[in-house]
Write a protein that holds these residues in place. Structure first.
Motif, PDB file in Angstrom:
ATOM      1  N   UNK A   1       0.490  -1.146  -0.273  1.00 34.95           N
ATOM      2  CA  UNK A   1      -0.128   0.136   0.404  1.00 34.95           C
ATOM      3  C   UNK A   1       0.367   1.405  -0.091  1.00 34.95           C
ATOM      4  N   UNK A   2       2.139   1.326   0.594  1.00 36.94           N
ATOM      5  CA  UNK A   2       2.708   2.571   0.583  1.00 36.94           C
ATOM      6  C   UNK A   2       3.152   2.616  -0.794  1.00 36.94           C
ATOM      7  N   UNK A   3       3.659   1.301  -1.294  1.00 41.02           N
ATOM      8  CA  UNK A   3       4.345   2.026  -2.082  1.00 41.02           C
ATOM      9  C   UNK A   3       3.645   1.822  -3.734  1.00 41.02           C
ATOM     10  N   UNK A   4       2.170   1.898  -3.339  1.00 39.81           N
ATOM     11  CA  UNK A   4       1.410   2.647  -4.391  1.00 39.81           C
ATOM     12  C   UNK A   4       1.350   3.640  -4.048  1.00 39.81           C
TER      13      UNK A   4
ATOM     14  N   UNK B   1       2.886   5.870  -2.104  1.00 42.85           N
ATOM     15  CA  UNK B   1       4.432   6.920  -2.044  1.00 42.85           C
ATOM     16  C   UNK B   1       5.466   6.527  -3.704  1.00 42.85           C
ATOM     17  N   UNK B   2       5.728   5.544  -4.051  1.00 47.17           N
ATOM     18  CA  UNK B   2       6.598   5.911  -4.817  1.00 47.17           C
ATOM     19  C   UNK B   2       6.836   6.327  -6.211  1.00 47.17           C
TER      20      UNK B   2
ATOM     21  N   UNK C   1       7.871   6.969 -13.834  1.00 47.68           N
ATOM     22  CA  UNK C   1       6.182   6.977 -13.656  1.00 47.68           C
ATOM     23  C   UNK C   1       6.918   6.506 -13.056  1.00 47.68           C
ATOM     24  N   UNK C   2       5.167   6.407 -11.974  1.00 47.56           N
ATOM     25  CA  UNK C   2       4.914   5.885 -10.657  1.00 47.56           C
ATOM     26  C   UNK C   2       4.741   4.485 -11.573  1.00 47.56           C
TER      27      UNK C   2
ATOM     28  N   UNK D   1      12.497  -0.931  -3.988  1.00 48.98           N
ATOM     29  CA  UNK D   1      13.235   1.074  -4.074  1.00 48.98           C
ATOM     30  C   UNK D   1      14.057   0.385  -5.341  1.00 48.98           C
ATOM     31  N   UNK D   2      14.337  -0.925  -5.604  1.00 48.08           N
ATOM     32  CA  UNK D   2      15.788  -1.196  -6.295  1.00 48.08           C
ATOM     33  C   UNK D   2      14.758  -1.550  -7.654  1.00 48.08           C
ATOM     34  N   UNK D   3      13.946  -2.759  -7.258  1.00 48.41           N
ATOM     35  CA  UNK D   3      12.779  -2.886  -8.713  1.00 48.41           C
ATOM     36  C   UNK D   3      12.543  -1.529  -8.930  1.00 48.41           C
ATOM     37  N   UNK D   4      11.976  -0.772  -8.205  1.00 51.63           N
ATOM     38  CA  UNK D   4      11.761   0.220  -9.406  1.00 51.63           C
ATOM     39  C   UNK D   4      12.347   0.932  -9.726  1.00 51.63           C
TER      40      UNK D   4
END
Length: 478
Positions: A38-41, A43-44, A50-51, A141-144
């Motif tokens: 939920x946090x990643x979707x 705030x990342x 792009x998000x 974070x690394x995957x993004x």
């Protein structure tokens, strides 16, 4: 009598306590994964990138019991417990994202030592809520960063070429839950003790059976191995799909190599696979199988060499027939999509012959092929290819692949192609994969082994050949 009742009550209490603890642990794991997702979707996001529109987390906790013996001595004895975390993340949207793109720089050079891993990332085997969220945060974070970079490269490539493939990159699906009960073999003291006991017994059997090769100096390499890999998988994604499932696999293998008089290496093997030890043949049956394997190997070693110029009929029987089908035909039955590369060319996948042949004939009209992951047994034999949920959280379907010789469908996951636009629940290990395959012939074409042999003999007599060839065993080329 009172002591027996007390012991029974205590046993039930301990078992209930353990399952309660397991349930609590599972709840903590899924809660940590959901909260971090939920946090990643939400705030990342990095500037100018792009998000993510899709994220999935897969946590595997598994044991590996493995023994290898040679000439009566244990060469390898391992008991490992491990937990790995994999993050799947997509940037863009379902129609066009960073996937289906081959990045040479990553594929050939990999990531740097200072980069966090996000595929099969090793984590603690008993993750608590806080430690798991930290690992998820670092991996996400690394995957993004990696996938956002790939998205930028993919967009750059397409600016300089006409895009012919406008098929969506990913199939959108809704929420669905499959929360299975924990397997006793993995989570109860009795279950774990039973696996360890079976492993010790099989390790000693490997020693005993491998010692048989001491009597045969012409066999210069041999080994006997046993493995058992219980596993629990936790999965959830940003669409609301989630599952918890347990898996168990056991395997016994023996192999040996010798050399013919002309210097040609010859080998033989025996394998048996099942869900657990009780699914494998008995110790006496395995003993006889190894004796037969050695006998056949020595017969092959001393057999006459065939003329290389032979051109005639060949009959594949038993294991050889199944292996021939598995190696040459079955891999073509899975969906494969060509990938875009930085050079602007689509990279053809291996075994891609059937991607554009749906509706066409690929076998004789008396043959049909189906994938049947729902089938758990064949006669009295338990099958290891059955499963209910694939790795993407999609319910596995039985699929008619070839009907009366004509290709009707392909095994698919959530990556669509021009002809296959829906998942039938066969994504495992990163792509669409075979499960249990059923090959059937129409009744009027079914023949006994003796009838097939007679047909072979007739063919070689008609061609006035000195002999015909029957193949009974084929080694896996992989």
């Amino acid at each position: 009598m009172k002591k027996s009742i007390f012991a029974f009550v205590l046993s039930v209490a301990v078992c209930f306590s353990m399952f309660t603890s397991v349930s609590k642990s599972q709840d903590d794991i899924m809660r940590a994964m959901q909260d971090e997702l939920n946090r990643s979707m939400a705030d990342l996001k990095l500037d100018k990138l792009q998000k993510p529109y899709y994220i999935e987390y897969t946590l595997k906790i598994f044991d590996a019991y493995g023994a290898e013996a040679t000439l009566g001595s244990i060469r390898e004895d391992k008991t490992i417990r491990r937990a790995t975390l994999t993050v799947g993340l997509r940037v863009g949207d379902y129609k066009f994202d960073n996937t289906n793109f081959f990045d040479f720089s990553i594929s050939f050079f990999g990531s740097g030592d200072d980069e966090e891993s996000f595929i099969n990332r090793m984590i603690t085997i008993e993750p608590d809520y806080k430690s798991l969220r930290r690992e998820l945060w670092l991996a996400t974070d690394a995957a993004y960063k990696r996938n956002a970079e790939a998205m930028t490269k993919k967009e750059t490539v397409l600016k300089n070429r006409i895009r012919k493939d406008t098929i969506p990159d990913f199939i959108q699906m809704g929420p669905e839950e499959f929360i299975g009960k924990p397997a006793p073999e993995l989570f109860t003291a009795d279950g774990v003790a039973k696996l360890k006991k079976d492993y010790e017994e099989m390790k000693q059997l490997c020693k005993k059976l491998s010692a048989k090769f001491r009597a045969y100096p012409d066999i210069f390499a041999s080994q006997c191995t046993y493995e058992c890999t219980p596993k629990t998988v936790y999965f959830l994604n940003s669409e609301g799909r989630k599952y918890i499932k347990s898996e168990l696999f056991s395997g016994f293998e023996v192999s040996a190599i010798s050399q013919a008089a002309d210097g040609m290496p010859v080998g033989n093997f025996f394998t048996a696979y099942g869900l657990d030890r009780k699914s494998l043949p008995s110790a006496d049956s395995l003993d006889r199988a190894v004796d037969e394997m050695i006998k056949k190997l020595l017969e092959t070693k001393n057999a006459n060499t065939l003329d290389d110029s032979y051109s005639g009929p060949v009959l594949f029987e038993g294991q050889a027939a199944a292996e021939l089908f598995a190696q040459s035909f079955a891999p073509c039955l899975a969906v494969q999509r060509d990938q875009l590369t930085e050079m602007g060319k689509d990279e053809p996948e291996r075994y891609s012959e059937f991607q554009n042949k749906v509706g066409g004939r690929v076998l004789p009209e008396f043959l049909s092929v189906s994938a049947v992951p729902s089938v758990k047994e064949y006669k009295t034999m338990k099958l290891i290819g059955n499963y209910e949920i694939d790795d993407q959280g999609v319910k596995a379907e039985d699929v008619v692949l070839v009907k009366d010789g004509f290709l009707k469908n392909l095994l698919s996951g959530r990556i669509p192609t021009k002809r296959i636009k829906a998942s039938n629940g066969h994504s495992r290990g990163g792509s669409a994969m075979l499960s249990t395959i059923e090959l059937a012939a129409s009744d009027e074409k079914v023949q006994t082994n003796a009838e097939m042999r007679e047909r072979l003999m007739q063919l070689y007599r008609d061609r006035e050949l000195p002999y015909a060839i029957v193949v009974k065993k084929v080694m896996d080329k992989n």
